[in-house]
Design a protein around this motif. Structure first.
Motif, PDB file in Angstrom:
ATOM      1  N   TYR A 111      27.813  32.255  42.969  1.00 22.13           N
ATOM      2  CA  TYR A 111      26.819  32.857  43.858  1.00 22.13           C
ATOM      3  C   TYR A 111      25.410  32.398  43.475  1.00 22.13           C
ATOM      4  CZ  TYR A 111      24.031  36.424  46.211  1.00 22.13           C
ATOM      5  OH  TYR A 111      23.099  37.063  46.988  1.00 22.13           O
ATOM      6  N   ARG A 112      25.123  32.406  42.183  1.00 28.40           N
ATOM      7  CA  ARG A 112      23.799  31.981  41.711  1.00 28.40           C
ATOM      8  C   ARG A 112      23.520  30.530  42.056  1.00 28.40           C
ATOM      9  NH1 ARG A 112      24.222  34.534  35.636  1.00 28.40           N
ATOM     10  NH2 ARG A 112      23.333  36.604  36.075  1.00 28.40           N
ATOM     11  N   ARG A 113      24.577  29.724  42.136  1.00 25.28           N
ATOM     12  CA  ARG A 113      24.429  28.299  42.473  1.00 25.28           C
ATOM     13  C   ARG A 113      24.350  28.086  43.973  1.00 25.28           C
ATOM     14  NH1 ARG A 113      29.459  25.932  39.389  1.00 25.28           N
ATOM     15  NH2 ARG A 113      28.882  24.047  40.538  1.00 25.28           N
ATOM     16  N   GLY A 114      24.335  29.165  44.738  1.00 28.21           N
ATOM     17  CA  GLY A 114      24.191  29.055  46.190  1.00 28.21           C
ATOM     18  C   GLY A 114      25.446  28.627  46.905  1.00 28.21           C
ATOM     19  N   MET A 115      26.596  28.893  46.321  1.00 27.89           N
ATOM     20  CA  MET A 115      27.848  28.426  46.893  1.00 27.89           C
ATOM     21  C   MET A 115      28.372  29.314  48.019  1.00 27.89           C
ATOM     22  SD  MET A 115      28.698  25.590  45.495  1.00 27.89           S
ATOM     23  CE  MET A 115      28.146  24.604  44.092  1.00 27.89           C
ATOM     24  N   MET A 116      27.872  30.553  48.135  1.00 26.61           N
ATOM     25  CA  MET A 116      28.307  31.442  49.209  1.00 26.61           C
ATOM     26  C   MET A 116      27.312  32.590  49.337  1.00 26.61           C
ATOM     27  SD  MET A 116      29.689  32.142  46.175  1.00 26.61           S
ATOM     28  CE  MET A 116      30.315  33.438  45.100  1.00 26.61           C
ATOM     29  N   PRO A 117      27.192  33.155  50.554  1.00 30.05           N
ATOM     30  CA  PRO A 117      26.280  34.285  50.751  1.00 30.05           C
ATOM     31  C   PRO A 117      26.957  35.636  50.576  1.00 30.05           C
ATOM     32  CG  PRO A 117      27.024  33.479  52.867  1.00 30.05           C
ATOM     33  CD  PRO A 117      27.666  32.584  51.831  1.00 30.05           C
ATOM     34  N   LEU A 118      28.294  35.639  50.533  1.00 25.91           N
ATOM     35  CA  LEU A 118      29.032  36.894  50.570  1.00 25.91           C
ATOM     36  C   LEU A 118      30.242  36.818  49.642  1.00 25.91           C
ATOM     37  CD1 LEU A 118      29.227  39.671  52.032  1.00 25.91           C
ATOM     38  CD2 LEU A 118      30.664  38.526  53.756  1.00 25.91           C
ATOM     39  N   ILE A 119      30.493  37.894  48.911  1.00 21.16           N
ATOM     40  CA  ILE A 119      31.605  37.975  47.964  1.00 21.16           C
ATOM     41  C   ILE A 119      32.526  39.122  48.365  1.00 21.16           C
ATOM     42  CG2 ILE A 119      32.251  38.513  45.577  1.00 21.16           C
ATOM     43  CD1 ILE A 119      29.450  37.437  44.760  1.00 21.16           C
ATOM     44  N   VAL A 120      33.822  38.876  48.321  1.00 23.39           N
ATOM     45  CA  VAL A 120      34.805  39.951  48.400  1.00 23.39           C
ATOM     46  C   VAL A 120      35.505  40.035  47.049  1.00 23.39           C
ATOM     47  CG1 VAL A 120      36.917  40.828  49.471  1.00 23.39           C
ATOM     48  CG2 VAL A 120      35.214  39.623  50.864  1.00 23.39           C
ATOM     49  N   PHE A 121      35.466  41.189  46.426  1.00 20.82           N
ATOM     50  CA  PHE A 121      36.294  41.449  45.259  1.00 20.82           C
ATOM     51  C   PHE A 121      37.474  42.296  45.712  1.00 20.82           C
ATOM     52  CE2 PHE A 121      32.271  40.908  42.660  1.00 20.82           C
ATOM     53  CZ  PHE A 121      32.662  39.681  42.144  1.00 20.82           C
ATOM     54  N   THR A 122      38.681  41.882  45.338  1.00 16.52           N
ATOM     55  CA  THR A 122      39.887  42.517  45.839  1.00 16.52           C
ATOM     56  C   THR A 122      40.840  42.872  44.702  1.00 16.52           C
ATOM     57  OG1 THR A 122      41.913  42.134  47.146  1.00 16.52           O
ATOM     58  CG2 THR A 122      40.749  40.181  46.374  1.00 16.52           C
ATOM     59  N   GLY A 123      41.363  44.093  44.748  1.00 17.91           N
ATOM     60  CA  GLY A 123      42.358  44.498  43.763  1.00 17.91           C
ATOM     61  C   GLY A 123      42.317  45.979  43.471  1.00 17.91           C
ATOM     62  N   ALA A 124      43.490  46.585  43.403  1.00 16.82           N
ATOM     63  CA  ALA A 124      43.630  47.984  43.013  1.00 16.82           C
ATOM     64  C   ALA A 124      43.740  48.045  41.490  1.00 16.82           C
ATOM     65  CB  ALA A 124      44.860  48.590  43.699  1.00 16.82           C
ATOM     66  N   THR A 125      44.724  48.740  40.982  1.00 14.52           N
ATOM     67  CA  THR A 125      45.008  48.721  39.550  1.00 14.52           C
ATOM     68  C   THR A 125      46.471  48.348  39.359  1.00 14.52           C
ATOM     69  OG1 THR A 125      45.569  51.065  39.551  1.00 14.52           O
ATOM     70  CG2 THR A 125      43.311  50.490  38.954  1.00 14.52           C
ATOM     71  N   SER A 126      46.798  47.938  38.154  1.00 15.75           N
ATOM     72  CA  SER A 126      48.180  47.623  37.796  1.00 15.75           C
ATOM     73  C   SER A 126      48.445  48.251  36.432  1.00 15.75           C
ATOM     74  CB  SER A 126      48.377  46.110  37.728  1.00 15.75           C
ATOM     75  OG  SER A 126      47.653  45.571  36.627  1.00 15.75           O
ATOM     76  N   ARG A 127      49.645  48.091  35.944  1.00 13.78           N
ATOM     77  CA  ARG A 127      49.970  48.675  34.643  1.00 13.78           C
ATOM     78  C   ARG A 127      49.132  48.058  33.528  1.00 13.78           C
ATOM     79  NH1 ARG A 127      53.482  45.212  31.999  1.00 13.78           N
ATOM     80  NH2 ARG A 127      54.472  43.612  33.293  1.00 13.78           N
TER      81      ARG A 127
END
Length: 219
Positions: free
Chosen positions: A47-63
């Motif tokens: 992101y800091r390098r200007g590679m995208m304007p928007l981020i999706v972080f995805t994930g619940a929890t696991s064991r």
């Protein structure tokens, strides 16, 4: 002790899992949740390098993340990114996904619901899961161009960061098995496994690096 041959075989699997893509500007990034906050750090760096304007972080929890990330992997990634200076409005959180297929499907729905035009995605994963994540994404969202990314590091550096070589080898074997099994189940695109990689995988299995294998595929 882990044999020299096992280290060489693990290195072969590690190298195969790396897609070798050069990061480039994309419509968005998807950071795949896991125990590894390095995925969040690498996404922030992109992101800091200007590679995208928007981020999706995805994930619940696991064991493996329930205790370390009680609010969910995606939420902890978001908090990490904000700590590192990413604006909160540049981050979307998908908190339900429990496997790679759900990561992709749920992130796609979130981006489409957000009205974000997406023609290309930087897919950020753990280093040993680049190829698996890419193959899954290509299957489930084929009209998008996918660029794989992970924290730049060697196998030895990753083992040092985890402090458990046997676990890392187990994870490499598990990732390779899924590359060979999941296409037949419709979960990812088919990819050719070079003979040398297949032989390395079989030797590691024979040496007992099997804790991350699919139970119904172990024989």
């Amino acid at each position: 002790m882990i044999s020299t041959q096992a280290w060489a075989d693990a290195q072969r699997l590690w190298d195969f899992q790396q897609m070798g893509h050069e990061p480039r500007p994309c419509s968005a990034a998807i950071g795949l949740g896991s125990h590894d906050l390095g995925v969040a750090d690498t996404t922030v760096d992109l992101y800091r390098r200007g590679m995208m304007p928007l981020i999706v972080f995805t994930g619940a929890t696991s064991r493996t993340t329930r205790e370390r990330m009680p609010r969910g992997e995606a939420e902890h990634y978001r908090e990490r990114a904000i700590e590192l200076g990413v604006p909160a409005d540049a981050i979307l959180v998908e908190p339900q996904a429990r496997n790679t297929g759900e990561n992709i499907r749920f992130s796609r729905a979130l981006l489409e619901g957000h009205g974000a035009p997406v023609s290309s995605v930087l897919l950020v994963s753990k280093p040993y899961e680049e190829r698996r994540a890419y193959a899954t994404a290509r299957k489930l969202w084929p009209d998008v161009e996918w660029v794989s990314a992970s924290t730049p590091m060697t196998l030895a550096e990753y083992v040092d960061s985890i402090q458990d070589a046997r676990l890392v080898f187990d994870m490499l074997v598990g990732a390779q098995q899924r590359l060979m099994v999941y296409p037949q189940q419709g979960f990812m695109i088919e990819q050719t496994t070079p003979d040398g990689v297949a032989a390395a995988y079989e030797r590691l299995r024979a040496e007992g690096f099997t804790s991350r294998l699919l139970a119904n595929e172990v024989n």
